[in-house]
Design a protein around this motif. Structure first.
Motif, PDB file in Angstrom:
ATOM      1  N   ASP A  98      50.354  76.122  24.931  1.00 51.62           N
ATOM      2  CA  ASP A  98      51.147  75.520  26.003  1.00 51.62           C
ATOM      3  C   ASP A  98      50.873  76.265  27.298  1.00 51.62           C
ATOM      4  OD1 ASP A  98      52.907  73.500  24.665  1.00 51.62           O
ATOM      5  OD2 ASP A  98      53.506  75.253  23.490  1.00 51.62           O
ATOM      6  N   GLY A  99      51.296  75.669  28.406  1.00 54.71           N
ATOM      7  CA  GLY A  99      51.273  76.359  29.679  1.00 54.71           C
ATOM      8  C   GLY A  99      49.948  76.286  30.407  1.00 54.71           C
ATOM      9  N   GLY A 100      49.968  76.768  31.643  1.00 57.65           N
ATOM     10  CA  GLY A 100      48.790  76.767  32.492  1.00 57.65           C
ATOM     11  C   GLY A 100      48.864  77.881  33.511  1.00 57.65           C
ATOM     12  N   ASN A 101      48.038  77.794  34.533  1.00 58.81           N
ATOM     13  CA  ASN A 101      47.954  78.866  35.521  1.00 58.81           C
ATOM     14  C   ASN A 101      49.255  79.112  36.264  1.00 58.81           C
ATOM     15  OD1 ASN A 101      45.234  79.683  35.224  1.00 58.81           O
ATOM     16  ND2 ASN A 101      44.532  77.899  36.384  1.00 58.81           N
ATOM     17  N   ASN A 102      50.001  78.052  36.577  1.00 53.60           N
ATOM     18  CA  ASN A 102      51.166  78.195  37.443  1.00 53.60           C
ATOM     19  C   ASN A 102      52.482  77.856  36.757  1.00 53.60           C
ATOM     20  OD1 ASN A 102      49.468  78.909  39.586  1.00 53.60           O
ATOM     21  ND2 ASN A 102      49.184  76.780  40.192  1.00 53.60           N
ATOM     22  N   SER A 103      52.476  77.737  35.429  1.00 51.42           N
ATOM     23  CA  SER A 103      53.722  77.458  34.717  1.00 51.42           C
ATOM     24  C   SER A 103      54.473  78.751  34.446  1.00 51.42           C
ATOM     25  CB  SER A 103      53.440  76.725  33.404  1.00 51.42           C
ATOM     26  OG  SER A 103      52.508  77.435  32.620  1.00 51.42           O
ATOM     27  N   VAL A 104      55.782  78.646  34.220  1.00 53.53           N
ATOM     28  CA  VAL A 104      56.593  79.819  33.889  1.00 53.53           C
ATOM     29  C   VAL A 104      56.036  80.472  32.630  1.00 53.53           C
ATOM     30  CG1 VAL A 104      58.893  80.635  33.277  1.00 53.53           C
ATOM     31  CG2 VAL A 104      58.626  78.841  35.013  1.00 53.53           C
ATOM     32  N   TYR A 105      55.813  79.680  31.588  1.00 50.65           N
ATOM     33  CA  TYR A 105      55.090  80.156  30.416  1.00 50.65           C
ATOM     34  C   TYR A 105      53.622  80.169  30.813  1.00 50.65           C
ATOM     35  CZ  TYR A 105      53.306  80.133  25.562  1.00 50.65           C
ATOM     36  OH  TYR A 105      52.654  80.415  24.388  1.00 50.65           O
ATOM     37  N   LYS A 106      53.193  81.296  31.330  1.00 47.24           N
ATOM     38  CA  LYS A 106      51.854  81.372  31.919  1.00 47.24           C
ATOM     39  C   LYS A 106      50.802  81.513  30.830  1.00 47.24           C
ATOM     40  CE  LYS A 106      49.116  83.674  35.484  1.00 47.24           C
ATOM     41  NZ  LYS A 106      48.967  82.537  36.397  1.00 47.24           N
ATOM     42  N   ALA A 107      49.767  80.664  30.952  1.00 46.67           N
ATOM     43  CA  ALA A 107      48.613  80.722  30.058  1.00 46.67           C
ATOM     44  C   ALA A 107      47.386  80.454  30.915  1.00 46.67           C
ATOM     45  CB  ALA A 107      48.751  79.697  28.930  1.00 46.67           C
ATOM     46  N   GLY A 108      46.858  81.507  31.536  1.00 47.39           N
ATOM     47  CA  GLY A 108      45.830  81.376  32.552  1.00 47.39           C
ATOM     48  C   GLY A 108      44.501  80.865  32.028  1.00 47.39           C
ATOM     49  N   HIS A 109      43.771  80.168  32.901  1.00 46.72           N
ATOM     50  CA  HIS A 109      42.498  79.563  32.516  1.00 46.72           C
ATOM     51  C   HIS A 109      41.688  79.271  33.768  1.00 46.72           C
ATOM     52  CE1 HIS A 109      43.903  75.563  33.908  1.00 46.72           C
ATOM     53  NE2 HIS A 109      45.083  76.017  33.503  1.00 46.72           N
ATOM     54  N   ALA A 110      40.396  79.089  33.580  1.00 43.49           N
ATOM     55  CA  ALA A 110      39.536  78.680  34.687  1.00 43.49           C
ATOM     56  C   ALA A 110      39.720  77.193  34.964  1.00 43.49           C
ATOM     57  CB  ALA A 110      38.081  78.963  34.350  1.00 43.49           C
ATOM     58  N   ILE A 111      39.499  76.781  36.216  1.00 42.92           N
ATOM     59  CA  ILE A 111      39.464  75.353  36.540  1.00 42.92           C
ATOM     60  C   ILE A 111      38.103  74.838  36.112  1.00 42.92           C
ATOM     61  CG2 ILE A 111      39.465  73.673  38.423  1.00 42.92           C
ATOM     62  CD1 ILE A 111      41.534  75.356  39.812  1.00 42.92           C
ATOM     63  N   SER A 112      38.082  74.072  35.045  1.00 43.11           N
ATOM     64  CA  SER A 112      36.820  73.675  34.422  1.00 43.11           C
ATOM     65  C   SER A 112      37.031  72.411  33.610  1.00 43.11           C
ATOM     66  CB  SER A 112      36.317  74.811  33.516  1.00 43.11           C
ATOM     67  OG  SER A 112      35.227  74.398  32.727  1.00 43.11           O
ATOM     68  N   ASP A 113      35.930  71.667  33.390  1.00 36.80           N
ATOM     69  CA  ASP A 113      36.022  70.498  32.519  1.00 36.80           C
ATOM     70  C   ASP A 113      35.490  70.808  31.123  1.00 36.80           C
ATOM     71  OD1 ASP A 113      33.352  70.733  33.115  1.00 36.80           O
ATOM     72  OD2 ASP A 113      33.154  68.766  34.074  1.00 36.80           O
ATOM     73  N   LYS A 114      35.397  72.119  30.801  1.00 41.00           N
ATOM     74  CA  LYS A 114      34.959  72.554  29.472  1.00 41.00           C
ATOM     75  C   LYS A 114      36.148  73.159  28.731  1.00 41.00           C
ATOM     76  CE  LYS A 114      30.475  71.834  30.153  1.00 41.00           C
ATOM     77  NZ  LYS A 114      30.558  71.255  31.527  1.00 41.00           N
ATOM     78  N   PRO A 115      36.276  72.881  27.413  1.00 44.78           N
ATOM     79  CA  PRO A 115      37.342  73.523  26.628  1.00 44.78           C
ATOM     80  C   PRO A 115      37.265  75.044  26.774  1.00 44.78           C
ATOM     81  CG  PRO A 115      36.312  71.782  25.348  1.00 44.78           C
ATOM     82  CD  PRO A 115      35.475  71.946  26.591  1.00 44.78           C
ATOM     83  N   HIS A 116      38.421  75.687  26.739  1.00 42.98           N
ATOM     84  CA  HIS A 116      38.453  77.112  27.040  1.00 42.98           C
ATOM     85  C   HIS A 116      39.564  77.804  26.268  1.00 42.98           C
ATOM     86  CE1 HIS A 116      41.045  75.083  30.146  1.00 42.98           C
ATOM     87  NE2 HIS A 116      41.900  75.860  29.515  1.00 42.98           N
ATOM     88  N   GLY A 117      39.478  79.138  26.252  1.00 39.78           N
ATOM     89  CA  GLY A 117      40.549  79.961  25.708  1.00 39.78           C
ATOM     90  C   GLY A 117      41.404  80.513  26.831  1.00 39.78           C
ATOM     91  N   VAL A 118      42.665  80.806  26.519  1.00 38.70           N
ATOM     92  CA  VAL A 118      43.570  81.408  27.499  1.00 38.70           C
ATOM     93  C   VAL A 118      43.098  82.836  27.760  1.00 38.70           C
ATOM     94  CG1 VAL A 118      45.939  82.103  27.978  1.00 38.70           C
ATOM     95  CG2 VAL A 118      45.485  79.979  26.738  1.00 38.70           C
ATOM     96  N   SER A 119      42.916  83.175  29.017  1.00 37.87           N
ATOM     97  CA  SER A 119      42.383  84.482  29.365  1.00 37.87           C
ATOM     98  C   SER A 119      43.463  85.507  29.683  1.00 37.87           C
ATOM     99  CB  SER A 119      41.457  84.338  30.582  1.00 37.87           C
ATOM    100  OG  SER A 119      42.174  83.746  31.674  1.00 37.87           O
ATOM    101  N   PHE A 120      44.622  85.045  30.123  1.00 37.05           N
ATOM    102  CA  PHE A 120      45.623  85.937  30.692  1.00 37.05           C
ATOM    103  C   PHE A 120      46.952  85.197  30.675  1.00 37.05           C
ATOM    104  CE2 PHE A 120      48.166  87.153  34.351  1.00 37.05           C
ATOM    105  CZ  PHE A 120      48.078  88.539  34.380  1.00 37.05           C
ATOM    106  N   GLY A 121      48.034  85.907  30.421  1.00 37.01           N
ATOM    107  CA  GLY A 121      49.322  85.235  30.510  1.00 37.01           C
ATOM    108  C   GLY A 121      50.422  85.928  29.740  1.00 37.01           C
ATOM    109  N   SER A 122      51.450  85.150  29.382  1.00 33.70           N
ATOM    110  CA  SER A 122      52.602  85.680  28.664  1.00 33.70           C
ATOM    111  C   SER A 122      52.152  86.249  27.332  1.00 33.70           C
ATOM    112  CB  SER A 122      53.625  84.560  28.431  1.00 33.70           C
ATOM    113  OG  SER A 122      54.065  84.005  29.650  1.00 33.70           O
TER     114      SER A 122
END
Length: 774
Positions: A667-691
């Protein structure tokens, strides 16, 4: 250089070979606890440790010094491999672990000179703080000297047991106080080097504006080495987090509450461990950083505390290229290299600080020195131990006045119902105007002669709405600053307002707030601020798409409410189109610098608004076609955006898969309270940084303290508690950690009894060695 690469390849091959044969047997909680060395400790009275099923301890000790020893023993038991790797990184000893590929990493880390102020800090320690740190160090050393087996990291990385010193621990503390600015510089310096000077100046001004106005008080080897050094630095940098406090008047149970979730690079072991303890001076429960002897966020019987990165500008990069050669001196160091001879390095020093541009981490074409508040003595450990003893708001802010690096927003909730916000930092009183470049001229460094502390920075206490919220946003400078503070920048790059605004909206929706409301806040994944950018993209989409798949995608975007729920398609549709349009409009090269300062969406919105409407329309159409195919294939945000938790060994080729957990939707994204940071990309990715950890405490009830880690408490590979909290995390659950010793005695099923050293016990044996690494 070629020789180093060949040599490094040989050492890497040996690492792989060792990994291929490294056995990772499953180990139960009972087996792990049975391996603790419990006799002959440097304590004066027996100590009891109660453990819950997640291997979280509650320690009872009759003296403060005995508690410190027990805490050191517990940290070593749970996280010795993690702590020892961080110790070597703090001292620039990476080449000892990975061979010649680490030489230039060590050059960069040693240029930072994080331990520069340690001798002065050690000499000035208050007697109580010195005894506490020395006790913690004694506990680490007892484990190293008496454990029947060492963590797998020792054999794979060729680590040899070395007894700790007080200076070692203070240096590790300084390394964990790395300035947020360093991470920004490391990522922006290559952008600056590649761009024409005029383009860079324009981008720099936009980045400053995107990061909010300054808050005023009142695959070459070089690239590889840079990336590896950046990884080490990122692990030591506290750059994110949410923390909020609710006053008694806004609480459904009539007592104040606190909730915090720190944001850090994700991996295993978790960057936090949980613990509780009781001694004559201390009774606390909370989250601790492995290897450091204080509770970073938690509570005692009278108050609770949380924190977020202040994003304070505690450092400067200064141009020293114009200084005459006679102004520089060399600092010679010797780097030991795994599998080969030591390497002698000469590190340059300028009058304004170490010349960090000489290493790959902050390399650039002009000689550049680092000025850092951490090169001056201050006692953060003593400050946090004073916080753990504090009983009210005045004691809390007095304790933190000595906290210098790195700057923190410290949030307070008291049993008296009060809440507050204190900026814990020491900062140079800079000029009020914005810097014209990332690297400042020498004359601009004159502000370092005038340093202010948190007592002269904005303070908030007892707000009328009964709520304090901090999410790395720009401090509110309209209130609370000391009359003589003057106008100067606290920082230049703050987080976008999405998280703090969303938290405030959620809290304002109810007159009285419950602990369950705070749990819902911590799990919230809606980003209303993304909808303006969504609307702009939709305004340039075709009204009647020819393809059914594109029509379905546009429909999905129109219905999207800003939620980054893993089960829904809206966030996936938005992120795919956003990445595609950025590429079509030639903005892809700017996405990375935009993301470095956390403002990619707002800056892309500006770019799209300024773009030629016909070009934007073409870009949206092309992006919709490509995005529709990916949306049809994957369907939901969670199939595109996943947690891929792994041990650092998971980065090894071939054998790395043995050290990775199966991926699962995030769940979550770069700017959500439940932060789950990611690159802006059209390729599937893993969460790099966050809660990565969560905490909620009710001040009305000493035992109502909830915690959970994304991963597990035990860092031992193969342990039953290595990743056993992941299901709890995914379900939105928490474990309860009581503050009362009697509750822990009754609720925690496992017991460990530590016995003092007798006259017949042997002293520590620093020459113990693990099995030979190769």
């Amino acid at each position: 250089m070629v020789a180093d690469l060949l040599w490094g390849g040989g050492v890497a091959a040996a690492l792989l070979a060792k990994g291929l044969f490294q056995r990772l047997p499953a180990v139960s909680t009972e087996e792990r606890l049975a391996s603790l060395p419990t006799h002959g400790l440097p304590i004066t009275h027996p100590v009891t440790i109660h453990w819950n099923k997640y291997q979280v301890p509650f320690i009872e000790a009759e003296t403060d010094e005995d508690l410190a020893v027990a805490l050191g023993l517990v940290h070593a038991h749970l996280r010795l491999g993690q702590i020892e790797i961080m110790r070597r990184a703090a001292f620039g000893r990476v080449a000892e672990m990975i061979g010649p590929l680490g030489i230039e990493i060590d050059r960069s880390l040693r240029l930072l000179d994080v331990g520069r102020a340690v001798p002065e800090i050690a000499a000035a320690l208050a007697p109580d703080n010195r005894r506490w740190i020395e006790g913690f160090v004694a506990g680490l050393n007892h484990y190293l000297s008496h454990t029947p087996s060492l963590p797998p990291e020792f054999a794979v990385l060729g680590l040899k047991p070395e007894l700790w010193t007080l200076e070692d621990l203070l240096t590790l503390m300084r390394f964990n106080s790395a300035d947020i600015s360093w991470l920004i510089w490391v990522r922006l310096l290559p952008v600056r080097a590649r761009m024409p000077q005029g383009d860079w100046r324009q981008l720099w001004l936009r980045l400053l504006a995107g990061g909010a106005p300054p808050s005023l008080a009142g695959a070459t080897s070089g690239q590889m080495e840079r990336a590896m050094a950046e990884t080490a630095l990122a692990a030591a940098t506290r750059s994110g987090s949410n923390s909020l406090a609710v006053a008694a008047g806004r609480s459904s149970n009539g007592g104040a509450m606190i909730a915090s979730d720190p944001h850090l690079p994700l991996g295993l072991p978790n960057p936090w461990l949980a613990a509780g303890f009781k001694s004559p001076s201390y009774n606390a429960v909370g989250l601790m950083m492995p290897g450091l002897p204080f509770v970073a966020l938690g509570r005692n019987p009278w108050m609770a505390w949380g924190g977020t990165s202040l994003h304070a500008q505690g450092s400067d990069l200064v141009d020293v290229s114009g200084l005459p050669p006679t102004e520089f001196r060399d600092r010679p160091v010797t780097v030991r290299v795994r599998g080969g001879r030591p390497r002698r390095l000469r590190l340059r020093e300028s009058p304004l600080g170490p010349v960090v541009s000489d290493g790959p981490l902050m390399a650039n074409s002009q000689a550049t020195a680092l000025r850092w508040m951490g090169h001056r003595p201050s006692d953060e450990i003593g400050a946090m131990m004073a916080v753990a003893r504090a009983r009210d708001w005045d004691g809390f802010r007095t304790a933190l006045s000595g906290f210098a690096v790195s700057g923190l927003n410290m949030v307070y909730a008291g049993s008296d119902g009060r809440v507050g916000h204190f900026l814990a930092a020491h900062l140079p009183r800079r000029r009020a105007e914005r810097p014209t470049d990332l690297i400042i001229p020498p004359d601009a460094a004159e502000h370092w002669h005038d340093v202010v502390d948190g007592r002269q920075l904005p303070i908030r206490v007892d707000p009328t709405d009964g709520v304090i919220v901090s999410a790395n946003d720009a401090p509110d400078t309209a209130q609370g600053a000391a009359p003589d503070a003057g106008a100067f920048p606290i920082g230049f790059f703050f987080a976008p307002p999405d998280r703090v605004t969303r938290i405030q909206q959620l809290l304002a929706a109810r007159t009285l707030l419950s602990p369950q409301d705070l749990q819902r806040v911590q799990g919230d994944v809606v980003v209303p601020g993304a909808l303006a950018l969504r609307d702009l993209l939709l305004a340039h989409a075709p009204r009647a798409p020819a393809r059914q798949s594109v029509h379905a995608l546009v429909d999905t975007l129109r219905q999207w409410d800003g939620s980054y729920d893993q089960r829904q398609p809206g966030a996936l549709a938005f992120e795919l189109v956003l990445a595609g349009v950025a590429r079509e409009l030639g903005r892809a090269r700017l996405v990375k610098p935009y993301q470095i300062i956390w403002h990619a969406q707002s800056l892309l919105l500006e770019d799209f608004q300024r773009a030629d409407p016909a070009a934007l329309r073409r870009g949206v159409e092309r992006s919709l076609t490509r995005a529709a195919r990916t949306l049809a294939r994957l369907g939901t945000w969670g199939r595109f955006h996943q947690f891929r938790l792994q041990h650092p060994f998971g980065r090894l080729p071939l054998v790395g898969r043995r050290f990775r957990l199966p991926p699962f939707p995030a769940d979550g994204g770069n700017n959500s309270v439940y932060k789950a940071g990611h690159a802006i990309s059209d390729k599937p990715h893993g969460v790099s940084f966050g809660s990565c950890a969560r905490h909620i405490s009710e001040l009305k009830d000493a035992d109502a303290n909830r915690f959970v880690l994304l991963g597990g408490q035990d860092g031992w590979l193969g342990s039953a508690n290595y990743a056993d909290q992941i299901d709890l995390w995914r379900q939105g659950g928490y474990m309860t950690l009581p503050l009362r010793p009697e509750t822990a005695r009754a609720a925690f099923p496992h017991k460990t009894y530590l016995r003092p050293r007798s006259p017949d016990d042997a002293p520590p044996a620093p020459t113990r060695r693990p099995d030979r690494p190769f």
